[in-house]
Enzyme design. Sequence first.
Site, PDB file in Angstrom:
ATOM      1  N   ARG A 144       0.844  -1.210   0.000  1.00 26.29           N
ATOM      2  CA  ARG A 144       0.000   0.000   0.000  1.00 26.29           C
ATOM      3  C   ARG A 144       0.870   1.247   0.000  1.00 26.29           C
ATOM      4  O   ARG A 144       0.521   2.266  -0.578  1.00 26.29           O
ATOM      5  CB  ARG A 144      -0.968   0.013   1.189  1.00 26.29           C
ATOM      6  CG  ARG A 144      -0.291  -0.011   2.535  1.00 26.29           C
ATOM      7  CD  ARG A 144      -1.286   0.242   3.659  1.00 26.29           C
ATOM      8  NE  ARG A 144      -0.693  -0.074   4.949  1.00 26.29           N
ATOM      9  CZ  ARG A 144      -1.006   0.535   6.072  1.00 26.29           C
ATOM     10  NH1 ARG A 144      -1.904   1.497   6.089  1.00 26.29           N
ATOM     11  NH2 ARG A 144      -0.445   0.175   7.215  1.00 26.29           N
ATOM     12  N   GLU A 162     -18.460   4.471  -0.789  1.00 20.99           N
ATOM     13  CA  GLU A 162     -17.688   3.744  -1.800  1.00 20.99           C
ATOM     14  C   GLU A 162     -18.474   3.518  -3.092  1.00 20.99           C
ATOM     15  O   GLU A 162     -17.909   3.528  -4.190  1.00 20.99           O
ATOM     16  CB  GLU A 162     -17.226   2.390  -1.236  1.00 20.99           C
ATOM     17  CG  GLU A 162     -16.275   2.506  -0.046  1.00 20.99           C
ATOM     18  CD  GLU A 162     -16.985   2.775   1.274  1.00 20.99           C
ATOM     19  OE1 GLU A 162     -18.239   2.678   1.325  1.00 20.99           O
ATOM     20  OE2 GLU A 162     -16.290   3.081   2.268  1.00 20.99           O
ATOM     21  N   PHE A 192     -14.373  -2.993   0.934  1.00 21.86           N
ATOM     22  CA  PHE A 192     -15.350  -1.954   0.564  1.00 21.86           C
ATOM     23  C   PHE A 192     -15.343  -1.682  -0.945  1.00 21.86           C
ATOM     24  O   PHE A 192     -16.266  -1.053  -1.467  1.00 21.86           O
ATOM     25  CB  PHE A 192     -15.067  -0.663   1.337  1.00 21.86           C
ATOM     26  CG  PHE A 192     -14.971  -0.873   2.828  1.00 21.86           C
ATOM     27  CD1 PHE A 192     -15.954  -1.599   3.502  1.00 21.86           C
ATOM     28  CD2 PHE A 192     -13.903  -0.383   3.549  1.00 21.86           C
ATOM     29  CE1 PHE A 192     -15.861  -1.822   4.863  1.00 21.86           C
ATOM     30  CE2 PHE A 192     -13.799  -0.603   4.919  1.00 21.86           C
ATOM     31  CZ  PHE A 192     -14.778  -1.318   5.582  1.00 21.86           C
ATOM     32  N   HIS A 240      -5.455  -3.331   1.954  1.00 21.83           N
ATOM     33  CA  HIS A 240      -5.996  -4.087   3.096  1.00 21.83           C
ATOM     34  C   HIS A 240      -6.770  -5.331   2.659  1.00 21.83           C
ATOM     35  O   HIS A 240      -7.912  -5.556   3.052  1.00 21.83           O
ATOM     36  CB  HIS A 240      -6.867  -3.198   3.975  1.00 21.83           C
ATOM     37  CG  HIS A 240      -6.117  -2.086   4.651  1.00 21.83           C
ATOM     38  ND1 HIS A 240      -5.509  -1.062   3.955  1.00 21.83           N
ATOM     39  CD2 HIS A 240      -5.852  -1.836   5.959  1.00 21.83           C
ATOM     40  CE1 HIS A 240      -4.912  -0.239   4.809  1.00 21.83           C
ATOM     41  NE2 HIS A 240      -5.090  -0.690   6.027  1.00 21.83           N
ATOM     42  N   ASP A 244      -7.944  -5.572  12.893  1.00 20.86           N
ATOM     43  CA  ASP A 244      -9.324  -5.171  12.616  1.00 20.86           C
ATOM     44  C   ASP A 244     -10.282  -6.370  12.518  1.00 20.86           C
ATOM     45  O   ASP A 244     -11.486  -6.229  12.699  1.00 20.86           O
ATOM     46  CB  ASP A 244      -9.402  -4.357  11.317  1.00 20.86           C
ATOM     47  CG  ASP A 244      -9.110  -2.879  11.553  1.00 20.86           C
ATOM     48  OD1 ASP A 244      -8.933  -2.491  12.728  1.00 20.86           O
ATOM     49  OD2 ASP A 244      -9.040  -2.122  10.567  1.00 20.86           O
ATOM     50  N   ARG A 252      -1.770  -4.471   3.567  1.00 24.19           N
ATOM     51  CA  ARG A 252      -1.397  -3.584   4.676  1.00 24.19           C
ATOM     52  C   ARG A 252      -0.076  -4.025   5.303  1.00 24.19           C
ATOM     53  O   ARG A 252       0.731  -3.198   5.717  1.00 24.19           O
ATOM     54  CB  ARG A 252      -2.489  -3.634   5.747  1.00 24.19           C
ATOM     55  CG  ARG A 252      -2.110  -2.891   7.015  1.00 24.19           C
ATOM     56  CD  ARG A 252      -3.241  -2.893   8.045  1.00 24.19           C
ATOM     57  NE  ARG A 252      -2.880  -2.072   9.189  1.00 24.19           N
ATOM     58  CZ  ARG A 252      -2.536  -2.563  10.373  1.00 24.19           C
ATOM     59  NH1 ARG A 252      -2.512  -3.868  10.582  1.00 24.19           N
ATOM     60  NH2 ARG A 252      -2.223  -1.747  11.373  1.00 24.19           N
TER      61      ARG A 252
END
Lengths: 310, 273
Positions: free
Chosen positions: A9, A57, A82, A108, A116, A166
């Site tokens: 990323r 999104e 998303f 991610h 998360d 990530r």
Amino acid sequence: MLDKKVATRKSYGLALKELGEKNQNIVVLDADLSGATNTNIFAKSYPDRFFNMGIAEQDMFSTAAGVASLGKIPYASTFAVFAAGRAYDQIRNSICYPKLNVKICATHSGVTVGEDGATHQMLEDIGLMRGLPNMTVISPSDDTQTKWVIEEISKIDGPVYVRLARLETPIIYDENQKFEIGKAVQIGDGTDATVIATGVTVSEAIKAMENLKEEGINIRVLDIHTIKPIDREKIIKSAKETKRIITVEDHSIIGGIGSTVCEVLSEEYPTKVTRMGIKDTFGRSGKGIELMGYFGIDSNAIINEIKKEI
Amino acid sequence: MEKNELEKLKDIAVKVRKGILNAVYNGKSGHPGGSLSVADILTVLYFKEMNIDPKNPKMQDRDRLVLSKGHCSPALYSVLANRGFFGVEELKTFRNLNSRLQGHPDMKNIPGVDMTTGSLGQGLSVSNGMAIAMKLDNLNSRVYCIMGDGEIEEGQVWEAAMTSSKYKLDNLCVFVDNNNLQIDGTIGDVIGLNNIKEKFVSFGFYALEIDGNDIEQIVEALEKAKTIKDKPTVIIAKTVKGKGISYMENQVGWHGKAPNEEEFNIAIKELTK
């Protein structure tokens, strides 16, 4: 090699800024995650070409379609879950069907998102995105490859899904390495087994290859950075030259590269394939690197699998 | 507007309605109700308002139209055909296997179609993207987006409304074809939208309410929209679903059904008188 670590990323954010300097047609959109996706690097340099769409999104990807219809090249970013998940219908109907030139750079992906947990760990995106006509699907494995990919896809006229991570992972390739969309990179030429990997699992496969070599087991690794169009030729060649085919991915074993490789081989060179990946379950919280061990997609898991099979 | 021009536009609207019926009747499939309600708006846009060239449908500085309620493709196709983007005879191939006139608008294959639509709720976002790109390139072009009233039940529409407002898209003009009917019944029975105008105003739009089957009012509203700066305009167009065909008007059953031969002949006769 493999000493210095960078998250893809981050490589994306840096490459995007460089591309923005060279090409005035590049427009970037983000959905309130620009610090995490690293599009904020572009935003700071080219604020007039950066659009923060808020936590919306579906709106972002459809807007990108409109921007592309006038000849701009929008790069739209959010977390993979998303993008491919929440905005699937927008990507399908407003981007892929009219073949609009939108670059979906989804960070991610996979369980390596870490703490998360399941809601944020996208494990189905390769399956969802490669099923879409007109879509190119790319999952780069390191910093060097990601930087190349981000510029290279600006030359493709059509939608592209780039799967980024990530977790910080080792730099595999030096700057002189040549890549080509649709062509896998073969690392090593052992004939005991082929490990086919993509994204964050490529460096794990290379680590496994180096460890196994010390024990006299010689394997090769295929880095499948382009999942669609898939490199049929190299997969079939390795199936012919090696005794075992093992796929490993930070993605569900349903629909990902394991499935893709099985589709290729079952049609053209039937071969037993072992699919390593997330086995039809959701992810969970933990450190990214711990989760690779927990779900059996790290170098130790690959070593164990190969020893079991050989 | 001069009386001559008004009469001319009214005549064209009749031709557009005939084209809609020809498409849906010959295709034996399609959505006549919402196509007929939006026919006058599309007629004014393509025959008076928009900067377009049927000989050069991809002209870069043209105005764009996004028919977000894509199921009303017969109305768009009929307007495009009557405007000269392709022959009116082709309307009869609507929804047939070898026709380019797909059930829903397909920008890749149909001359004059600026955006592929069909899945409701996405057109306003796409229109925002077009308007943003026009501003980036300093084009004076405008974007017109047509949504259905049922369509604005989609949550994405309101995400998009925030974007239109945030980026001050005064080159964007939105129509809501407010015919008050959706597949399962009236808007009120199905979910209820309360005051559509107030909703858009609270999202930062300049909003107008007009009779969307009155050509003069459509022309005036479009003139007004061009004077509004720093914010998008929405025109809430009160329309009659099935407008112009007695047995279709305000009948929800004609949302997505083709007329049989007898019904088709009655419809054409009603439009001809």
